[in-house]
Design a protein around this motif. Sequence first.
Motif, PDB file in Angstrom:
ATOM      1  N   LEU A   1       0.728  -1.150   0.079  1.00  0.00           N
ATOM      2  CA  LEU A   1      -0.014   0.068  -0.077  1.00  0.00           C
ATOM      3  C   LEU A   1       0.977   1.351  -0.092  1.00  0.00           C
ATOM      4  N   ALA A   2       0.500   2.169  -0.944  1.00  0.00           N
ATOM      5  CA  ALA A   2       1.538   3.210  -1.084  1.00  0.00           C
ATOM      6  C   ALA A   2       0.837   4.634  -1.372  1.00  0.00           C
ATOM      7  N   GLN A   3       1.366   5.635  -1.599  1.00  0.00           N
ATOM      8  CA  GLN A   3       0.600   6.946  -2.117  1.00  0.00           C
ATOM      9  C   GLN A   3       0.184   6.831  -3.348  1.00  0.00           C
ATOM     10  N   PRO A   4      -1.179   7.129  -3.545  1.00  0.00           N
ATOM     11  CA  PRO A   4      -1.827   6.884  -4.968  1.00  0.00           C
ATOM     12  C   PRO A   4      -1.261   7.735  -5.858  1.00  0.00           C
ATOM     13  N   GLN A   5      -1.207   7.174  -7.179  1.00  0.00           N
ATOM     14  CA  GLN A   5      -0.987   7.957  -8.537  1.00  0.00           C
ATOM     15  C   GLN A   5       0.488   8.575  -8.154  1.00  0.00           C
ATOM     16  N   VAL A   6       1.261   7.943  -7.796  1.00  0.00           N
ATOM     17  CA  VAL A   6       2.826   8.339  -7.900  1.00  0.00           C
ATOM     18  C   VAL A   6       3.625   7.381  -8.238  1.00  0.00           C
TER      19      VAL A   6
ATOM     20  N   GLU B   1       5.680 -10.895 -12.509  1.00  0.00           N
ATOM     21  CA  GLU B   1       4.545 -10.185 -12.071  1.00  0.00           C
ATOM     22  C   GLU B   1       5.204  -8.913 -11.972  1.00  0.00           C
ATOM     23  N   LEU B   2       4.290  -7.707 -11.885  1.00  0.00           N
ATOM     24  CA  LEU B   2       4.550  -6.405 -11.435  1.00  0.00           C
ATOM     25  C   LEU B   2       4.693  -6.430  -9.973  1.00  0.00           C
ATOM     26  N   THR B   3       5.692  -5.399  -9.504  1.00  0.00           N
ATOM     27  CA  THR B   3       5.777  -5.370  -8.124  1.00  0.00           C
ATOM     28  C   THR B   3       6.329  -3.813  -7.891  1.00  0.00           C
ATOM     29  N   LEU B   4       5.948  -3.431  -6.746  1.00  0.00           N
ATOM     30  CA  LEU B   4       6.547  -2.088  -6.277  1.00  0.00           C
ATOM     31  C   LEU B   4       7.945  -2.059  -5.616  1.00  0.00           C
ATOM     32  N   LEU B   5       8.905  -1.802  -6.245  1.00  0.00           N
ATOM     33  CA  LEU B   5      10.505  -1.757  -5.709  1.00  0.00           C
ATOM     34  C   LEU B   5      11.095  -0.189  -6.034  1.00  0.00           C
ATOM     35  N   LEU B   6      11.722   0.558  -5.079  1.00  0.00           N
ATOM     36  CA  LEU B   6      12.402   1.596  -5.398  1.00  0.00           C
ATOM     37  C   LEU B   6      13.859   1.313  -4.983  1.00  0.00           C
ATOM     38  N   PRO B   7      14.805   2.263  -5.657  1.00  0.00           N
ATOM     39  CA  PRO B   7      16.100   2.213  -5.260  1.00  0.00           C
ATOM     40  C   PRO B   7      16.603   2.284  -3.885  1.00  0.00           C
ATOM     41  N   GLY B   8      17.332   1.621  -3.344  1.00  0.00           N
ATOM     42  CA  GLY B   8      17.635   1.354  -1.993  1.00  0.00           C
ATOM     43  C   GLY B   8      17.146   0.187  -1.403  1.00  0.00           C
TER      44      GLY B   8
ATOM     45  N   THR C   1      12.444   7.537  -7.824  1.00  0.00           N
ATOM     46  CA  THR C   1      13.392   7.635  -6.673  1.00  0.00           C
ATOM     47  C   THR C   1      12.427   7.262  -5.550  1.00  0.00           C
ATOM     48  N   GLY C   2      11.337   7.789  -5.343  1.00  0.00           N
ATOM     49  CA  GLY C   2      10.773   7.619  -4.076  1.00  0.00           C
ATOM     50  C   GLY C   2      10.843   8.875  -3.249  1.00  0.00           C
ATOM     51  N   TRP C   3      11.489   9.923  -3.581  1.00  0.00           N
ATOM     52  CA  TRP C   3      11.677  11.009  -3.184  1.00  0.00           C
ATOM     53  C   TRP C   3      10.716  12.049  -3.139  1.00  0.00           C
ATOM     54  N   ARG C   4      10.379  12.915  -2.219  1.00  0.00           N
ATOM     55  CA  ARG C   4       9.353  14.019  -2.275  1.00  0.00           C
ATOM     56  C   ARG C   4       9.979  15.208  -3.052  1.00  0.00           C
ATOM     57  N   LYS C   5       8.884  15.877  -3.781  1.00  0.00           N
ATOM     58  CA  LYS C   5       9.375  16.940  -4.714  1.00  0.00           C
ATOM     59  C   LYS C   5      10.224  17.669  -3.916  1.00  0.00           C
ATOM     60  N   GLU C   6       9.906  18.148  -2.688  1.00  0.00           N
ATOM     61  CA  GLU C   6      10.907  19.236  -1.838  1.00  0.00           C
ATOM     62  C   GLU C   6      12.365  18.715  -1.776  1.00  0.00           C
ATOM     63  N   ALA C   7      12.485  17.425  -1.687  1.00  0.00           N
ATOM     64  CA  ALA C   7      13.954  16.710  -1.556  1.00  0.00           C
ATOM     65  C   ALA C   7      14.524  16.601  -2.960  1.00  0.00           C
ATOM     66  N   LEU C   8      13.873  16.439  -4.003  1.00  0.00           N
ATOM     67  CA  LEU C   8      14.332  16.534  -5.269  1.00  0.00           C
ATOM     68  C   LEU C   8      14.722  17.782  -5.931  1.00  0.00           C
ATOM     69  N   SER C   9      13.962  18.986  -5.501  1.00  0.00           N
ATOM     70  CA  SER C   9      14.305  20.378  -5.589  1.00  0.00           C
ATOM     71  C   SER C   9      15.661  20.543  -5.165  1.00  0.00           C
ATOM     72  N   ALA C  10      15.759  20.055  -3.720  1.00  0.00           N
ATOM     73  CA  ALA C  10      17.000  20.577  -3.067  1.00  0.00           C
ATOM     74  C   ALA C  10      18.046  19.661  -3.648  1.00  0.00           C
ATOM     75  N   HIS C  11      17.871  18.631  -4.104  1.00  0.00           N
ATOM     76  CA  HIS C  11      19.115  17.861  -4.723  1.00  0.00           C
ATOM     77  C   HIS C  11      19.629  18.235  -6.232  1.00  0.00           C
ATOM     78  N   LEU C  12      18.475  19.039  -6.901  1.00  0.00           N
ATOM     79  CA  LEU C  12      18.678  19.515  -8.084  1.00  0.00           C
ATOM     80  C   LEU C  12      19.134  20.948  -8.081  1.00  0.00           C
TER      81      LEU C  12
END
Length: 647
Positions: free
Chosen positions: A266-271, A346-353, A423-434
């Motif tokens: 179970l995860a954040q929808p539409q992401v 089959e499809l599965t939800l995995l992220l880096p890390g 990546t699974g990172w929020r927009k705020e974190a992505l903006s900071a990294h970029l």
Amino acid sequence: MKSIIIGTAGHIDHGKTALVKALTGIDADRLQEEKRRGITIDLGFAHMELPGADGEALQIGFVDVPGHERFVRNMLAGIGGIDLVLLVTAADESIKPQTREHFAILQLLGVKRGITVLTKSDAVDAETLEVVRMEVEEFLRGTFLESPMSPIIAVSSLTGSGLADLKQAIIGTAERSDVRDSQALPRLPIDRVFAMKGFGTVVTGTLLSGTIQREDELELFPSGRKVRVRGVQVHGQTAEVALAGQRTALNVVGASTEDLSRGMVLAQPQVFTPTRAIDAKLHLLASAPHPLKKRAKVHFHAHSMEAIGEVSFQPSTQLNPDLIRKDDTVQMAPGSEAFVRIRLPELTLLLPGDRFIIRQLSPVVTIGGGVVLDAAPIPRSKQVVVDDLLQRATEGIASEILAVRIARRGYAGLSMAQAVAETGWRKEALSAHLAGPLAKDKVFKFGDLFLHSTVAAALSRVIPETLLSFHKRNPLVPGMGRETLREELQLSPEIFAAALESLVREKKIEVAEDIVRLPGHGVVMKDEEAESKKKIEQAFASAGLKVPALQDVLAGVRVDRVRAQKIVTLLLRERLLVKISEELVFHRTALEELRRLVSVQKAKSARMDVALFKEMTGVSRKYAIPLLEYLDRERVTKRVGDAREIL
């Protein structure tokens, strides 16, 4: 309140469940068969609170795992979300096969903290206990459980001896453990599904990241079904919100127990986007019975899911210098590491890390594990980009990882939503990294899209090269249509507009309305083409409103049909000719004269019908109707019934 999840590990009948009960008062064996047989078969759960060193309570959740070799797959479903481990070894048996396998799994999963517990200390004398302690110390030397950094504590669940010391050790180790990120996007791997009378469907799991609260909408992976959280429990108590690192039970609406199973997430929808393939770094245990061959089938375990995966090696010798070749087959030797691609059925939800374990297909033994580096891999045809991303992912510098993810998207660019999904990172974190790459012009932002500087540089070459090729192929055309050029290069509107603006500013291209061309390039005509152009224009200019058929005019010129049609297109672009229907083309001067005649008529009457129009212009109905429709489109007239109102 800090929340910590502790997992047990160790051989069957070494007292893991009894230890958890002695600490918490909760019997983690919940199944009747477990109680009848006296062994743990599936995951069990318990909890307690301990006072922290700073006075703040520690919320401790236990995941008790089965020790029998037949139930390692159940052990793997629960051990992935733990923060620290209690490695349990019975003092009357010392280290056994499942002690070794469980401990190998812990190391492969990247567990960093734990406590070694010598159970059944009351069953042996002091000398035997000391011998076992020495054997365990030797076994753990050089690992994250090496003494004295990680304590070894002898206890008796029967007499209570050593339990106070163990609780103090748990407090100390828990205080040093990292807190999971509650600000990240929520992900809850499901390890139990059941129905509760009066409530309905309930799922449980260890919340890996983020928060979940009542009335949240979540997406079920891999099915994509949406569910609503009707109720939340944390460690058996009703709560408004569950935080990362807590054992969580959710009462969900929108799915039945038949729709849910262990291994789903179970995860954040539409992401997020589920995947059937991952690129990863794999470590093959030295104890693996055989080298791992290319395309080997393995049991793949990640979080609470299990599937049969196929392992292939990244072909780059720079990435995988230690692969061996035997009998024309690429192999991975026991004790080595390699970059691999694992395909799942089959499809599965995995992220880096995310960490994973692989077990041999038959006989089923743990042979290795590793870490996901990319859950959205691109085709091997772009192997250089694959290599670059895997290398950067291993180094772990977020800004560099993002830069490569953007670069591999080429001219399409990477959107913020795609970056979050990958990546699974929020927009705020992505903006900071970029921020750094953007400031250094290593990455450019166009609307919601990011483009790598190397791709932007390539684009500044490709657009002029594309135009030059077009000019050579089409000397009778002044330039390339904007949309035609954009579609040929498969660029987004934002990136295309920015690229054109930059090239115009640098005077490398020219843009006139919807035509893009190179400076100094225009229509280049041969003598017979120039003569044909003049003849075509004169044919329509002299015809007035009684124009000939276009095909008849083209049949009378010296050039071939293809070039003749291009000359007509040129005359239309120059607006010397105007096409008002599929069959009729008029000269500009004739239509200007028509407007003058309509204006004169308006002074007499604001309305005219088809008969009056034919009389006024001297044309037949063949021309009158298309011309009137043209005037309507040009807002010179407006049709009202069978007549026209002159505007």
